[in-house]
Design a protein around this motif. Structure first.
Motif, mmCIF file in Angstrom:
data_model
loop_
_atom_site.group_PDB
_atom_site.id
_atom_site.type_symbol
_atom_site.label_atom_id
_atom_site.label_comp_id
_atom_site.label_asym_id
_atom_site.label_seq_id
_atom_site.Cartn_x
_atom_site.Cartn_y
_atom_site.Cartn_z
ATOM 1 N N GLU A 1 0.848 -1.182 0.000
ATOM 2 C CA GLU A 1 0.000 0.000 0.000
ATOM 3 C C GLU A 1 0.884 1.231 0.000
ATOM 4 N N PHE A 2 0.520 2.217 -0.810
ATOM 5 C CA PHE A 2 1.281 3.449 -0.917
ATOM 6 C C PHE A 2 0.341 4.635 -0.750
ATOM 7 N N ARG A 3 0.721 5.568 0.122
ATOM 8 C CA ARG A 3 -0.007 6.838 0.199
ATOM 9 C C ARG A 3 0.458 7.694 -0.967
ATOM 10 N N TRP A 4 -0.313 8.704 -1.324
ATOM 11 C CA TRP A 4 0.046 9.530 -2.473
ATOM 12 C C TRP A 4 1.366 10.252 -2.265
ATOM 13 N N ASP A 5 1.686 10.630 -1.024
ATOM 14 C CA ASP A 5 2.941 11.343 -0.789
ATOM 15 C C ASP A 5 4.160 10.421 -0.839
ATOM 16 N N GLU A 6 3.956 9.112 -0.934
ATOM 17 C CA GLU A 6 5.058 8.152 -1.014
ATOM 18 C C GLU A 6 5.408 7.794 -2.458
ATOM 19 N N LEU A 7 4.699 8.347 -3.421
ATOM 20 C CA LEU A 7 4.878 7.953 -4.813
ATOM 21 C C LEU A 7 5.667 8.982 -5.606
ATOM 22 N N VAL B 1 0.269 -1.906 -14.437
ATOM 23 C CA VAL B 1 0.437 -0.659 -13.690
ATOM 24 C C VAL B 1 1.722 -0.798 -12.892
ATOM 25 N N THR B 2 2.584 0.204 -12.983
ATOM 26 C CA THR B 2 3.844 0.208 -12.257
ATOM 27 C C THR B 2 3.888 1.418 -11.350
ATOM 28 N N VAL B 3 4.122 1.181 -10.063
ATOM 29 C CA VAL B 3 4.227 2.251 -9.065
ATOM 30 C C VAL B 3 5.704 2.470 -8.790
ATOM 31 N N HIS B 4 6.155 3.719 -8.918
ATOM 32 C CA HIS B 4 7.553 4.073 -8.661
ATOM 33 C C HIS B 4 7.628 4.891 -7.378
ATOM 34 N N THR B 5 8.610 4.591 -6.524
ATOM 35 C CA THR B 5 8.814 5.338 -5.287
ATOM 36 C C THR B 5 10.038 6.236 -5.431
ATOM 37 N N PRO B 6 10.169 7.267 -4.575
ATOM 38 C CA PRO B 6 11.313 8.172 -4.676
ATOM 39 C C PRO B 6 12.669 7.497 -4.486
ATOM 40 N N ASP B 7 12.718 6.368 -3.798
ATOM 41 C CA ASP B 7 13.998 5.690 -3.595
ATOM 42 C C ASP B 7 14.341 4.734 -4.739
ATOM 43 N N ARG B 8 13.785 5.004 -5.907
ATOM 44 C CA ARG B 8 14.080 4.287 -7.149
ATOM 45 C C ARG B 8 13.711 2.814 -7.132
ATOM 46 N N ARG B 9 12.642 2.510 -6.464
ATOM 47 C CA ARG B 9 12.090 1.148 -6.510
ATOM 48 C C ARG B 9 10.798 1.205 -7.311
ATOM 49 N N TRP B 10 10.455 0.105 -7.947
ATOM 50 C CA TRP B 10 9.215 0.073 -8.692
ATOM 51 C C TRP B 10 8.506 -1.235 -8.416
ATOM 52 N N TYR B 11 7.184 -1.166 -8.486
ATOM 53 C CA TYR B 11 6.333 -2.300 -8.158
ATOM 54 C C TYR B 11 5.321 -2.484 -9.290
ATOM 55 N N PRO B 12 5.614 -3.370 -10.236
ATOM 56 C CA PRO B 12 4.666 -3.600 -11.330
ATOM 57 C C PRO B 12 3.652 -4.676 -10.964
ATOM 58 N N ILE B 13 2.464 -4.545 -11.513
ATOM 59 C CA ILE B 13 1.446 -5.590 -11.373
ATOM 60 C C ILE B 13 0.719 -5.686 -12.703
ATOM 61 N N GLU B 14 0.427 -6.902 -13.103
ATOM 62 C CA GLU B 14 -0.219 -7.132 -14.384
ATOM 63 C C GLU B 14 -1.587 -7.762 -14.148
#
Length: 183
Positions: free
Chosen positions: A120-126, A142-155
């Protein structure tokens, strides 16, 4: 006796072979570090057993209290931010799911789940959220990217190709409403 003609190769020391190779990674602390062995308790007279029990450290207790107070301050700030945000049912929301995965985006943030795994990601964490439809077939990623250069894809596999266009429009509406690109 055989001799090697090639270069001498040292054994590979990497995280896959040695978890201690990762900087900053430490082993789990033993919960029994300060414990007294049962044999010592059984064989010792009562006065000795009382002396053998570890005493509480006032410095450690003070540190724990300071952490609890800091957490309370952060919670108070978060509560103040939640008051400013709209309720989950007020604005646009997006949800897509198949038999294994699920994507939910609403006023609270973005939630991804796949089988038993969830995040789960809050909007300020993205840092970014990107969507992509498969060139052929019914796959929506859909791929979620975080400021620490990690990404979480889901298909997610759509029931038909027409659903993907609708999902993209819904996700864009949610991102336009809640995602602040300036952060």
């Amino acid at each position: 006796m055989e001799q090697s003609n090639g270069p001498i190769q040292q054994p590979l020391r990497a995280a896959s072979a040695d978890p201690g190779f990762i900087p900053g990674l430490t082993g789990a602390a033993s919960p029994f570090k300060d414990a007294v062995p049962r044999s010592a308790v059984r064989d010792a007279p009562e006065e000795t057993v009382k002396d053998a029990e570890p005493e509480a450290q006032p410095e450690a207790e003070a540190e724990v209290e300071a952490e609890v107070e800091a957490d309370a301050e952060v919670d108070a700030e978060t509560d103040a931010e939640d008051v400013a945000r709209p309720a989950p049912g007020d604005g646009p929301s997006f949800e897509a799911a198949d038999r294994r995965g699920r994507i939910v985006a609403d006023a609270e943030g973005v939630r991804l789940s796949y089988d038993e795994e969830a995040c789960e990601f809050r909007w300020d964490e993205l840092a970014a959220v990107e969507s992509e439809k498969g060139r052929f077939g019914k796959r929506f990623t859909v791929t979620v990217h975080t400021p620490d250069r990690r990404w979480y894809p889901i298909e997610i596999i759509a029931p038909d190709r027409g659903h993907i266009a609708g999902w993209e429009a819904e996700l864009d509406a949610v991102l336009d409403a809640y995602f602040d690109e300036a952060s």
